[in-house]
Design a protein around this motif. Structure first.
Motif, PDB file in Angstrom:
ATOM      1  N   GLY A   6     118.978  55.734  43.047  1.00  0.00           N
ATOM      2  CA  GLY A   6     119.906  54.757  41.810  1.00  0.00           C
ATOM      3  C   GLY A   6     121.067  54.223  43.367  1.00  0.00           C
ATOM      4  O   GLY A   6     121.010  55.358  43.796  1.00  0.00           O
ATOM      5  N   ALA A   7     121.736  52.973  42.754  1.00  0.00           N
ATOM      6  CA  ALA A   7     122.962  52.856  43.876  1.00  0.00           C
ATOM      7  C   ALA A   7     124.180  52.303  42.621  1.00  0.00           C
ATOM      8  O   ALA A   7     123.900  51.289  42.417  1.00  0.00           O
ATOM      9  CB  ALA A   7     122.950  52.341  44.851  1.00  0.00           C
ATOM     10  N   ILE A   8     124.863  52.452  42.443  1.00  0.00           N
ATOM     11  CA  ILE A   8     126.084  51.625  42.201  1.00  0.00           C
ATOM     12  C   ILE A   8     127.637  52.058  42.814  1.00  0.00           C
ATOM     13  O   ILE A   8     127.373  52.420  43.805  1.00  0.00           O
ATOM     14  CB  ILE A   8     126.438  52.595  40.303  1.00  0.00           C
ATOM     15  CG1 ILE A   8     127.491  53.846  40.863  1.00  0.00           C
ATOM     16  CG2 ILE A   8     125.371  52.180  39.556  1.00  0.00           C
ATOM     17  CD1 ILE A   8     127.632  54.795  39.567  1.00  0.00           C
ATOM     18  N   ARG A   9     128.734  51.466  42.383  1.00  0.00           N
ATOM     19  CA  ARG A   9     129.850  51.140  42.620  1.00  0.00           C
ATOM     20  C   ARG A   9     130.621  50.882  41.499  1.00  0.00           C
ATOM     21  O   ARG A   9     130.785  50.609  40.739  1.00  0.00           O
ATOM     22  CB  ARG A   9     129.412  49.257  43.373  1.00  0.00           C
ATOM     23  CG  ARG A   9     128.859  49.708  44.602  1.00  0.00           C
ATOM     24  CD  ARG A   9     128.261  47.912  44.947  1.00  0.00           C
ATOM     25  NE  ARG A   9     127.616  47.699  45.985  1.00  0.00           N
ATOM     26  CZ  ARG A   9     126.997  46.288  46.342  1.00  0.00           C
ATOM     27  NH1 ARG A   9     127.847  45.135  46.408  1.00  0.00           N
ATOM     28  NH2 ARG A   9     126.087  47.000  48.023  1.00  0.00           N
ATOM     29  N   VAL A  10     132.298  51.678  42.075  1.00  0.00           N
ATOM     30  CA  VAL A  10     132.799  52.246  41.123  1.00  0.00           C
ATOM     31  C   VAL A  10     134.842  51.715  42.189  1.00  0.00           C
ATOM     32  O   VAL A  10     134.177  50.796  43.251  1.00  0.00           O
ATOM     33  CB  VAL A  10     133.406  52.829  40.177  1.00  0.00           C
ATOM     34  CG1 VAL A  10     131.688  52.912  39.371  1.00  0.00           C
ATOM     35  CG2 VAL A  10     133.299  54.751  41.649  1.00  0.00           C
ATOM     36  N   GLY A  11     135.388  51.193  40.824  1.00  0.00           N
ATOM     37  CA  GLY A  11     136.299  50.341  41.949  1.00  0.00           C
ATOM     38  C   GLY A  11     137.406  52.249  42.110  1.00  0.00           C
ATOM     39  O   GLY A  11     138.796  51.273  43.100  1.00  0.00           O
ATOM     40  N   THR A  12     137.729  53.214  41.126  1.00  0.00           N
ATOM     41  CA  THR A  12     138.976  53.803  41.458  1.00  0.00           C
ATOM     42  C   THR A  12     138.539  54.677  41.169  1.00  0.00           C
ATOM     43  O   THR A  12     137.489  55.452  41.056  1.00  0.00           O
ATOM     44  CB  THR A  12     139.424  53.543  39.858  1.00  0.00           C
ATOM     45  OG1 THR A  12     138.936  53.703  39.045  1.00  0.00           O
ATOM     46  CG2 THR A  12     140.298  51.801  40.335  1.00  0.00           C
ATOM     47  N   PRO A  13     139.703  56.395  41.723  1.00  0.00           N
ATOM     48  CA  PRO A  13     139.124  57.037  41.514  1.00  0.00           C
ATOM     49  C   PRO A  13     139.158  57.862  40.654  1.00  0.00           C
ATOM     50  O   PRO A  13     138.346  58.751  39.028  1.00  0.00           O
ATOM     51  CB  PRO A  13     140.159  57.927  42.126  1.00  0.00           C
ATOM     52  CG  PRO A  13     140.882  57.452  42.882  1.00  0.00           C
ATOM     53  CD  PRO A  13     140.535  56.021  42.882  1.00  0.00           C
ATOM     54  N   GLN A  14     139.356  57.298  38.955  1.00  0.00           N
ATOM     55  CA  GLN A  14     139.434  57.357  37.873  1.00  0.00           C
ATOM     56  C   GLN A  14     137.952  56.555  37.285  1.00  0.00           C
ATOM     57  O   GLN A  14     137.328  57.968  36.170  1.00  0.00           O
ATOM     58  CB  GLN A  14     140.436  56.793  36.646  1.00  0.00           C
ATOM     59  CG  GLN A  14     139.969  57.598  35.440  1.00  0.00           C
ATOM     60  CD  GLN A  14     140.930  56.172  34.651  1.00  0.00           C
ATOM     61  OE1 GLN A  14     141.611  55.747  34.712  1.00  0.00           O
ATOM     62  NE2 GLN A  14     140.846  56.339  33.275  1.00  0.00           N
ATOM     63  N   GLU A  15     137.434  56.199  37.944  1.00  0.00           N
ATOM     64  CA  GLU A  15     136.059  55.743  37.958  1.00  0.00           C
ATOM     65  C   GLU A  15     134.849  56.561  37.811  1.00  0.00           C
ATOM     66  O   GLU A  15     133.602  56.834  37.529  1.00  0.00           O
ATOM     67  CB  GLU A  15     135.828  54.017  38.082  1.00  0.00           C
ATOM     68  CG  GLU A  15     136.703  53.873  36.971  1.00  0.00           C
ATOM     69  CD  GLU A  15     136.532  51.507  37.280  1.00  0.00           C
ATOM     70  OE1 GLU A  15     136.727  50.983  36.759  1.00  0.00           O
ATOM     71  OE2 GLU A  15     135.843  51.630  38.739  1.00  0.00           O
ATOM     72  N   MET A  16     135.426  57.245  39.339  1.00  0.00           N
ATOM     73  CA  MET A  16     135.071  57.952  39.973  1.00  0.00           C
ATOM     74  C   MET A  16     134.641  59.778  39.374  1.00  0.00           C
ATOM     75  O   MET A  16     133.403  59.786  38.756  1.00  0.00           O
ATOM     76  CB  MET A  16     135.033  58.551  41.190  1.00  0.00           C
ATOM     77  CG  MET A  16     133.941  59.076  42.434  1.00  0.00           C
ATOM     78  SD  MET A  16     132.027  58.420  42.762  1.00  0.00           S
ATOM     79  CE  MET A  16     132.934  57.430  44.426  1.00  0.00           C
ATOM     80  N   ASN A  17     135.531  59.947  39.019  1.00  0.00           N
ATOM     81  CA  ASN A  17     135.637  60.860  38.026  1.00  0.00           C
ATOM     82  C   ASN A  17     134.743  61.036  36.668  1.00  0.00           C
ATOM     83  O   ASN A  17     134.228  61.658  36.105  1.00  0.00           O
ATOM     84  CB  ASN A  17     137.575  61.484  37.700  1.00  0.00           C
ATOM     85  CG  ASN A  17     136.861  62.348  36.577  1.00  0.00           C
ATOM     86  OD1 ASN A  17     136.974  61.987  35.252  1.00  0.00           O
ATOM     87  ND2 ASN A  17     137.463  63.900  36.889  1.00  0.00           N
ATOM     88  N   GLN A  18     135.087  60.012  36.004  1.00  0.00           N
ATOM     89  CA  GLN A  18     134.450  59.402  34.411  1.00  0.00           C
ATOM     90  C   GLN A  18     132.259  59.351  35.302  1.00  0.00           C
ATOM     91  O   GLN A  18     131.642  59.758  34.501  1.00  0.00           O
ATOM     92  CB  GLN A  18     135.079  58.617  34.177  1.00  0.00           C
ATOM     93  CG  GLN A  18     136.227  58.310  33.627  1.00  0.00           C
ATOM     94  CD  GLN A  18     136.333  56.690  33.239  1.00  0.00           C
ATOM     95  OE1 GLN A  18     135.647  55.691  33.359  1.00  0.00           O
ATOM     96  NE2 GLN A  18     137.489  56.964  32.116  1.00  0.00           N
ATOM     97  N   VAL A  19     132.258  58.563  35.581  1.00  0.00           N
ATOM     98  CA  VAL A  19     130.283  58.913  36.296  1.00  0.00           C
ATOM     99  C   VAL A  19     130.130  60.159  36.534  1.00  0.00           C
ATOM    100  O   VAL A  19     129.181  60.753  36.232  1.00  0.00           O
ATOM    101  CB  VAL A  19     131.106  58.124  37.915  1.00  0.00           C
ATOM    102  CG1 VAL A  19     129.674  58.421  38.574  1.00  0.00           C
ATOM    103  CG2 VAL A  19     130.962  56.711  38.085  1.00  0.00           C
ATOM    104  N   ALA A  20     131.428  61.301  37.674  1.00  0.00           N
ATOM    105  CA  ALA A  20     131.030  62.259  37.744  1.00  0.00           C
ATOM    106  C   ALA A  20     130.492  63.337  36.418  1.00  0.00           C
ATOM    107  O   ALA A  20     129.697  64.420  36.470  1.00  0.00           O
ATOM    108  CB  ALA A  20     131.749  63.589  38.271  1.00  0.00           C
ATOM    109  N   ARG A  21     130.872  62.917  35.411  1.00  0.00           N
ATOM    110  CA  ARG A  21     131.367  63.902  33.880  1.00  0.00           C
ATOM    111  C   ARG A  21     129.803  62.842  33.764  1.00  0.00           C
ATOM    112  O   ARG A  21     128.869  63.746  32.849  1.00  0.00           O
ATOM    113  CB  ARG A  21     132.165  63.151  33.079  1.00  0.00           C
ATOM    114  CG  ARG A  21     133.691  63.937  33.375  1.00  0.00           C
ATOM    115  CD  ARG A  21     134.703  62.908  33.133  1.00  0.00           C
ATOM    116  NE  ARG A  21     134.585  63.187  31.804  1.00  0.00           N
ATOM    117  CZ  ARG A  21     135.587  62.431  30.128  1.00  0.00           C
ATOM    118  NH1 ARG A  21     137.205  62.015  30.956  1.00  0.00           N
ATOM    119  NH2 ARG A  21     135.943  62.357  29.118  1.00  0.00           N
ATOM    120  N   VAL A  22     130.109  61.769  33.944  1.00  0.00           N
ATOM    121  CA  VAL A  22     128.149  61.166  32.973  1.00  0.00           C
ATOM    122  C   VAL A  22     127.055  62.070  34.147  1.00  0.00           C
ATOM    123  O   VAL A  22     125.933  62.932  33.596  1.00  0.00           O
ATOM    124  CB  VAL A  22     128.437  59.816  32.545  1.00  0.00           C
ATOM    125  CG1 VAL A  22     127.074  59.021  32.958  1.00  0.00           C
ATOM    126  CG2 VAL A  22     129.056  59.214  32.323  1.00  0.00           C
TER     127      VAL A  22
END
Length: 467
Positions: free
Chosen positions: A67-83
Motif C-alpha cells: 500500500g501507499a499512504i502520505r502524512v504531513g509531519t514527523p509526529q504523524e510518521m511516528n504514529q504510523v510507525a507505531r501502527v
C-alpha cells in the motif's frame, strides 16, 4: 475458556485483507486489477510450472500487496510507525522523491515491512509511506510553510485508542481476539477516504505547489493512496487491462522486459480516477467537486541486487536517458533492452558470480557421494552440485520508479523554485524524527545471504568460512 490471540503476522495478514476489501469498495477499478492479476498469474503458472514460483510461491504472490499512504509531519510518521510496528513492520529504506522527480513531489519516504524471512513468507505486506517536507524552500515560502505547519498540527489522523492498542501489540507480539478486532477496525477506518468537506481555497493553494502536497496537507485526514497486487507477467497484465478499457499510465516503470533474469522491481498503474469530494467554498457553502488522487498500481518483483548491482542499474538508467535524448526517434524500450543485454548477466549464475545479485544457498540433500571433500568456494559448490542457489526477492522500492508513478498520476507539474537550496534529509534524520532506526535494505539482504552460507558450511562440516 481461554480467548484466542492473534500474532503479529496474523494481524498483518488480516489488516492487508481488510484494507484490500475496503479499497475495492471505494475504487472498483482496483478489484478489476486484482482479478486480472490473478488471471495472469494462473496462466503463467500453467505455462511455466515450477519456474513461475522461482521468486515466491503462487500463494505468496497471490496474497501479496503493498500500500501507499502520505502524512504531513514527523509526529504523524511516528504514529504510523507505531501502527505498523503492531503488525511486525519496520521502516526500511530511505527514498527522496524530491530529487527523483522532474515534477514537484515534495516528499521523503520509507517503507514499513517485515524484515525476517519467515515473516515475509507468511505475509509480505508493505506500505510505502511518504512525508511532506514543508521546510523545503524550493516548494514552500515562509508564509505558506507557517500556514501549512499550523494546519497539520491541528489535525488528528490516528485516535488514541488505536495507538494504545498498537503499542500493546508491538510490545507483546500479539493481541487477544477482541482487542485485535478493535485494532483492525480502527486501523482500517484511519485509511478510509473521509467524507468531511475540504476547504476548497486552501486545497487549491497547495495544489498550485504540488498535487501531492494538496493531497497530504489540504485535508484533515489521510487515506490509502493506492494498493498494489503482484503479478508474474506485468507486460501481459498491461495489455489485458488496456483491452478492458481501463486507462493505464504510459509506461512500465523500472527495468525493461528482456530475456535475462528479472531484477529489482517493475511497476505500472491505471490512471488516477476522478472521485467525488465535498468542497467548502469561501462563503461556507458545501458543493460537490472531484479530485484525482487515488489509483491502482501493480508490480512484478525480481532479484535483489547488491550495492554493486544497484550502482550498475543506476548507471544504465543514466545511459538510457542520454541515448534516448540523442536519438529521439528511437524506441526507449529498445534502447533499454540493448543496454541490458550488453551489461547485465544473462543468467542467475553469472549474476551471483559477479556479485551483482543476492542469493541464499542450500545444501543439496540427495547429491551422490563420491568420497571427495566439498570445496570451500560457494560458486564451486554450486557448480559441482553441493549447493543450490535461490534468488532473494527484492522487497523494497525504487525512488525513480515511485516518482514516475506519482508524476504519471498528477493533475499538473506544480511549482518548484530551484534558486533555493533544498533542505537536507537522509535516513539518519528520519530515524531521529520517528524515534526508530530506518533499516538499510542492503544490510538485510546481505545478512540473509551470509546466514545461509554459514548454515551450509556447518552442514557440510567445513571448518573455515566459505569464499
Amino acid at each position: 475458556m481461554t480467548s484466542r490471540t492473534l500474532r503479529q503476522w496474523q494481524l498483518r495478514a488480516a489488516f492487508a485483507a481488510r484494507l484490500s476489501d475496503m479499497y475495492g469498495r471505494e475504487v472498483p477499478a482496483y478489484t478489476t486489477l486484482v482479478d486480472v492479476s490473478r488471471e495472469v498469474n494462473d496462466d503463467v503458472l500453467r505455462a511455466r510450472g515450477a519456474d513461475a514460483e522461482r521468486l515466491g510461491s503462487i500463494g505468496r504472490v497471490t496474497a501479496e500487496r503493498h500500500g501507499a499512504i502520505r502524512v504531513g509531519t514527523p509526529q504523524e510518521m511516528n504514529q504510523v510507525a507505531r501502527v505498523f510496528g503492531a503488525l511486525g513492520m519496520r521502516p526500511t529504506g530511505f527514498y527522496d522523491l524530491r530529487e527523483a522527480a522532474a515534477s514537484a513531489v515534495p516528499v521523503i519516504s520509507t517503507a514499513f515491512r517485515p524484515t525476517d524471512g519467515e515473516e515475509l513468507a507468511r505475509n509480505p505486506f508493505r506500505v510505502f509511506t511518504s512525508m511532506l517536507t514543508p521546510a523545503d524552500p524550493r516548494f514552500f515560502d515562509d508564509d505558506l510553510r507557517a500556514r501549512l505547519e499550523t494546519f497539520l498540527a491541528g489535525r488528528e489522523l490516528f485516535p488514541p485508542e488505536l495507538l494504545a492498542l498498537a503499542d500493546r501489540a508491538e510490545a507483546t507480539g500479539e493481541l487477544p481476539e477482541a482487542e485485535a478486532e478493535d485494532f483492525l477496525r480502527l486501523a482500517v477506518r484511519a485509511f478510509e477516504l473521509s467524507t468531511e468537506p475540504i476547504d476548497q481555497g486552501w486545497y487549491a493553494t497547495l495544489e498550485r505547489v504540488s498535487a501531492v502536497a494538496a493531497d497530504i496537507g489540504g485535508v484533515r485526514s489521510t487515506h490509502i493512496n493506492h494498493l498494489t497486487p503482484r503479478v508474474l507477467d506485468i507486460d501481459e497484465l498491461y495489455r489485458r487491462m488496456t483491452d478492458r478499457g481501463i486507462e493505464m499510465i504510459d509506461t512500465i516503470q523500472g527495468p525493461p522486459h528482456w530475456d535475462g533474469p528479472d531484477v529489482l522491481l517493475r511497476q505500472t498503474s491505471f490512471r488516477a480516477l476522478a472521485e467525488p469530494r465535498a468542497m467548502r467554498t469561501a462563503d461556507g457553502d458545501v458543493t460537490s467537486g472531484s479530485l484525482r488522487v487515488r489509483f491502482g498500481e501493480v508490480e512484478a518483483r525480481g532479484i535483489a541486487l547488491t550495492r554493486e548491482g544497484r550502482a550498475l542499474y543506476d548507471r544504465l538508467l543514466t545511459q538510457i536517458d542520454q541515448e534516448a535524448a540523442a536519438r529521439p526517434d528511437a524506441d526507449r524500450g529498445d534502447i533499454a533492452r540493448a543496454l541490458w543485454a550488453e551489461h547485465l548477466p544473462a543468467t542467475e549464475r553469472q549474476l551471483a558470480e559477479r556479485k551483482l545479485g543476492y542469493f541464499t544457498y542450500h545444501v543439496v540433500p540427495d547429491r551422490p557421494r563420491d568420497g571427495s571433500r566439498p570445496p570451500a568456494d560457494v560458486g564451486e559448490l554450486v557448480d559441482r552440485g553441493w549447493l543450490r542457489a535461490e534468488p532473494i526477492v527484492y522487497e523494497d522500492f525504487l525512488p525513480r520508479s515511485a516518482a514516475g508513478i506519482f508524476q504519471s498520476n498528477l493533475t499538473g507539474e506544480g511549482a518548484r523554485n530551484n534558486d533555493h537550496a533544498g533542505t537536507a534529509y537522509d535516513s539518519a534524520w528520519l530515524s531521529g524524527a520517528i524515534g526508530r532506526d530506518v533499516l538499510d535494505p542492503f544490510a538485510l539482504y546481505e545478512r540473509q545471504q551470509n546466514d545461509s552460507i554459514a548454515r551450509a558450511a556447518r552442514a557440510l562440516e567445513l571448518d573455515g568460512a566459505l569464499g
